[in-house]
Scaffold this motif. Structure first.
Motif, PDB file in Angstrom:
ATOM      1  N   GLY A  82      56.947  46.654  47.881  1.00 21.55           N
ATOM      2  CA  GLY A  82      56.346  47.334  49.026  1.00 21.55           C
ATOM      3  C   GLY A  82      55.139  48.128  48.561  1.00 21.55           C
ATOM      4  N   ASP A  83      55.190  49.441  48.765  1.00 18.71           N
ATOM      5  CA  ASP A  83      54.072  50.280  48.339  1.00 18.71           C
ATOM      6  C   ASP A  83      54.440  51.197  47.177  1.00 18.71           C
ATOM      7  OD1 ASP A  83      55.726  51.994  49.608  1.00 18.71           O
ATOM      8  OD2 ASP A  83      54.301  52.680  51.105  1.00 18.71           O
ATOM      9  N   THR A  84      55.471  50.806  46.417  1.00 18.40           N
ATOM     10  CA  THR A  84      55.870  51.562  45.229  1.00 18.40           C
ATOM     11  C   THR A  84      56.213  50.582  44.115  1.00 18.40           C
ATOM     12  OG1 THR A  84      57.260  53.379  44.431  1.00 18.40           O
ATOM     13  CG2 THR A  84      58.312  51.787  45.896  1.00 18.40           C
ATOM     14  N   ILE A  85      56.773  51.074  43.026  1.00 11.95           N
ATOM     15  CA  ILE A  85      57.134  50.205  41.903  1.00 11.95           C
ATOM     16  C   ILE A  85      58.608  49.819  42.027  1.00 11.95           C
ATOM     17  CG2 ILE A  85      55.336  51.050  40.371  1.00 11.95           C
ATOM     18  CD1 ILE A  85      57.351  52.899  39.049  1.00 11.95           C
ATOM     19  N   PRO A  86      59.034  48.700  41.415  1.00 14.44           N
ATOM     20  CA  PRO A  86      60.408  48.251  41.595  1.00 14.44           C
ATOM     21  C   PRO A  86      61.472  49.083  40.866  1.00 14.44           C
ATOM     22  CG  PRO A  86      59.127  46.630  40.338  1.00 14.44           C
ATOM     23  CD  PRO A  86      58.189  47.711  40.764  1.00 14.44           C
ATOM     24  N   HIS A  87      61.110  49.743  39.779  1.00 15.83           N
ATOM     25  CA  HIS A  87      62.105  50.517  39.033  1.00 15.83           C
ATOM     26  C   HIS A  87      61.403  51.563  38.180  1.00 15.83           C
ATOM     27  CE1 HIS A  87      61.065  48.252  35.367  1.00 15.83           C
ATOM     28  NE2 HIS A  87      61.021  47.190  36.151  1.00 15.83           N
ATOM     29  N   ARG A 101      58.384  56.794  38.409  1.00 14.35           N
ATOM     30  CA  ARG A 101      59.606  56.593  39.196  1.00 14.35           C
ATOM     31  C   ARG A 101      59.208  56.188  40.611  1.00 14.35           C
ATOM     32  NH1 ARG A 101      63.671  61.418  39.149  1.00 14.35           N
ATOM     33  NH2 ARG A 101      64.545  60.232  37.441  1.00 14.35           N
ATOM     34  N   PRO A 102      59.896  55.171  41.181  1.00 10.33           N
ATOM     35  CA  PRO A 102      59.590  54.804  42.564  1.00 10.33           C
ATOM     36  C   PRO A 102      59.905  55.957  43.509  1.00 10.33           C
ATOM     37  CG  PRO A 102      61.376  53.441  41.665  1.00 10.33           C
ATOM     38  CD  PRO A 102      60.930  54.359  40.583  1.00 10.33           C
ATOM     39  N   ALA A 103      59.175  56.045  44.605  1.00  7.09           N
ATOM     40  CA  ALA A 103      59.375  57.127  45.557  1.00  7.09           C
ATOM     41  C   ALA A 103      59.458  56.563  46.967  1.00  7.09           C
ATOM     42  CB  ALA A 103      58.224  58.127  45.467  1.00  7.09           C
ATOM     43  N   ARG A 125      51.293  53.451  46.792  1.00  2.00           N
ATOM     44  CA  ARG A 125      51.102  54.564  47.717  1.00  2.00           C
ATOM     45  C   ARG A 125      52.125  55.668  47.525  1.00  2.00           C
ATOM     46  NH1 ARG A 125      50.354  51.153  53.279  1.00  2.00           N
ATOM     47  NH2 ARG A 125      48.958  49.612  52.415  1.00  2.00           N
ATOM     48  N   ASN A 126      53.292  55.325  46.985  1.00  4.53           N
ATOM     49  CA  ASN A 126      54.365  56.301  46.809  1.00  4.53           C
ATOM     50  C   ASN A 126      54.935  56.172  45.404  1.00  4.53           C
ATOM     51  OD1 ASN A 126      54.523  57.313  49.625  1.00  4.53           O
ATOM     52  ND2 ASN A 126      55.011  55.174  50.040  1.00  4.53           N
ATOM     53  N   ILE A 127      54.727  57.195  44.588  1.00  7.22           N
ATOM     54  CA  ILE A 127      55.218  57.160  43.213  1.00  7.22           C
ATOM     55  C   ILE A 127      55.287  58.588  42.684  1.00  7.22           C
ATOM     56  CG2 ILE A 127      52.917  56.881  42.206  1.00  7.22           C
ATOM     57  CD1 ILE A 127      54.241  55.003  40.116  1.00  7.22           C
ATOM     58  N   LEU A 128      56.246  58.812  41.800  1.00  3.83           N
ATOM     59  CA  LEU A 128      56.359  60.081  41.088  1.00  3.83           C
ATOM     60  C   LEU A 128      56.059  59.798  39.627  1.00  3.83           C
ATOM     61  CD1 LEU A 128      59.749  61.204  42.648  1.00  3.83           C
ATOM     62  CD2 LEU A 128      57.496  62.067  43.235  1.00  3.83           C
TER      63      LEU A 128
END
Length: 192
Positions: A82-87, A101-103, A125-128
Motif C-alpha cells: 500500500g503506502d507503507t513498507i511490508p515489515h 517500521r510500517p505505520a 506515505r506512512n512510516i516510522l
C-alpha cells in the motif's frame, strides 16, 4: 493546490529529484584555498523506484547534475504494501543505522532529513523511522537505502520458502490460550 490527478506529493510517475546534502571541502594550495563541492541526491518515481547518487565537482551545479545522473543509473525497485513498507527492517551503512517500521494510515513520514527524502521519493506515505549511530547525512541515506533493499514482499518470501502464498498469508494464530483464573476460595479468618 494539488488535485486528485497530481497524487500524493505531486506523484506523476515521472522521475523526481531531491538534493539531500551539499558539502564543501577545501584544499590548501600556494595561493590560498581551493574549494570543491560534493552533492548527494535522491531520485524516485514515488511508485516504488528510487536511486541514490553522489557527485563531485569544482562548482555546485555540476556536482548536483553528476549526482542526479548517478542516481538515475542506480535505480532500484522497493516492494511496498500500500503506502507503507511490508515489515520492520534495519538498514546499516558504516556507523549509521536506520530502523524503519510500517505505520497505519494517517501517520505520515516520521523521519529526519535525508531518510525523509528517500522515503518520499519511493512513495512511502506512512512510516516510522529512527536513525541511530552516525548522523552523517550521506551515511544515513545509504543506510536507509540498504534497509529498503532488504525488504521482501509476501510473494518473494513464499517462493524462497517453497510454500504457497495462501499458506503464508493466512490469519495469524491467536497464540496459546491463557487459563482463566478460578475464583479464590474463601479461607477461614478472612471477612467475606
Amino acid at each position: 493546490m494539488a488535485t486528485e490527478q497530481d497524487g500524493f506529493f505531486g506523484e506523476t510517475g515521472e522521475l523526481q529529484e531531491a538534493v539531500v546534502a551539499i558539502n564543501r571541502s577545501a584544499k590548501v594550495v600556494k595561493g590560498g584555498r581551493r574549494f570543491s563541492f560534493s552533492a548527494l541526491s535522491v531520485v524516485g518515481d514515488r511508485r516504488g523506484r528510487v536511486g541514490l547518487g553522489y557527485g563531485k565537482a569544482n562548482e555546485v551545479p555540476p556536482a548536483v547534475e553528476k549526482s542526479i545522473a548517478e542516481a538515475k543509473k542506480n535505480m532500484v525497485r522497493v516492494p511496498l504494501k500500500g503506502d507503507t513498507i511490508p515489515h520492520e527492517v534495519m538498514g546499516r551503512f558504516g556507523a549509521a543505522r536506520v530502523f524503519m517500521r510500517p505505520a497505519g494510515a494517517g501517520t505520515g513520514v516520521i523521519a529526519g532529513g535525508g531518510v525523509r527524502a528517500v522515503c518520499q521519493m519511493v512513495g512511502i506515505r506512512n512510516i516510522l523511522t529512527k536513525a541511530m549511530g552516525s548522523t552523517n547525512p550521506v551515511n544515513l541515506v545509504k543506510a536507509a537505502m540498504d534497509g529498503l533493499m532488504r525488504l521482501k514482499d509476501a510473494r518473494e518470501v513464499a517462493r524462497l520458502r517453497g510454500v504457497p502464498i495462501e499458506e503464508l498469508i493466512q490469519e495469524a494464530p491467536a497464540g496459546p490460550e491463557m487459563p482463566t483464573p478460578k475464583p479464590a476460595e474463601a479461607s477461614e479468618g478472612q471477612p467475606q
